[in-house]
Design an enzyme around this catalytic site. Structure first.
Site, PDB file in Angstrom:
ATOM      1  N   HIS A  46      38.798  38.721  42.556  1.00  0.00           N
ATOM      2  CA  HIS A  46      39.852  39.657  42.195  1.00  0.00           C
ATOM      3  C   HIS A  46      40.760  39.837  43.407  1.00  0.00           C
ATOM      4  CE1 HIS A  46      37.893  41.910  38.593  1.00  0.00           C
ATOM      5  NE2 HIS A  46      37.537  40.636  38.606  1.00  0.00           N
ATOM      6  N   GLU A  48      41.947  42.435  44.910  1.00  0.00           N
ATOM      7  CA  GLU A  48      41.507  43.438  45.892  1.00  0.00           C
ATOM      8  C   GLU A  48      40.387  42.899  46.774  1.00  0.00           C
ATOM      9  OE1 GLU A  48      42.110  45.838  41.978  1.00  0.00           O
ATOM     10  OE2 GLU A  48      41.629  43.781  42.543  1.00  0.00           O
ATOM     11  N   CYS A  79      35.825  46.387  42.012  1.00  0.00           N
ATOM     12  CA  CYS A  79      36.759  46.502  43.132  1.00  0.00           C
ATOM     13  C   CYS A  79      36.766  47.912  43.705  1.00  0.00           C
ATOM     14  CB  CYS A  79      38.151  46.081  42.690  1.00  0.00           C
ATOM     15  SG  CYS A  79      38.258  44.313  42.327  1.00  0.00           S
TER      16      CYS A  79
END
Length: 148
Positions: A46, A48, A79
């Site tokens: 992801h 992040e 996240c």
């Protein structure tokens, strides 16, 4: 947030969910990323998490005290947990989460047992732009029969 949005555009062009993130410390970008789940086949890629990994490597410490994360979409619970664990001081969010279950889980992660917020939060920054790229992506995915 504009730089995070440019990262989201990179993800869009790669047929990834268009989310971008940057981490800033002392007015310098120390981490940057966009979603790469499809490209790498790894659920943990992801935006992040990629930005956190790069930031930690850059400052040679997992503690990102005093850092600010700019992300184009409200984070998922995975996240959010990493954001709290990395001790990021502030998060600036573009588009809100439309998943109320995710919103509740993340809200719990961002608060301590007494209900105190563990980090500063500002939301709806460039909300329209961040939401629009996501809408365009999912329209394209539906049109191409990739999702219903």
């Amino acid at each position: 947030m504009n730089i995070a949005l440019k990262e989201a555009e990179k993800a869009f062009k790669k047929d990834e969910v268009p989310v971008g993130a940057i981490i800033v410390l002392n007015d310098k970008i120390i981490g940057i990323g966009h979603n790469k789940r499809e490209f790498t086949g790894l659920i943990t890629n992801h935006a992040e998490l990629i930005a956190i990994k790069k930031a930690s490597k850059k400052i040679k410490d997992w503690r990102l005290n005093d850092a600010t994360l700019y992300v184009t979409l409200f984070p998922c619970s995975m996240c959010a947990s990493a954001i709290v664990q990395s001790r990021i001081k502030k998060i600036v969010i573009g588009a809100p989460s439309l998943d109320m279950k995710n919103q509740k889980i993340v809200d719990m992660l961002f608060h301590d047992e007494k209900g105190n917020l563990l980090l500063e939060m500002k939301d709806n920054v460039l909300k329209e732009e961040c939401s629009e790229i996501l809408s365009m992506f999912f329209k394209k995915q539906r049109k191409n029969g990739k999702i219903k």
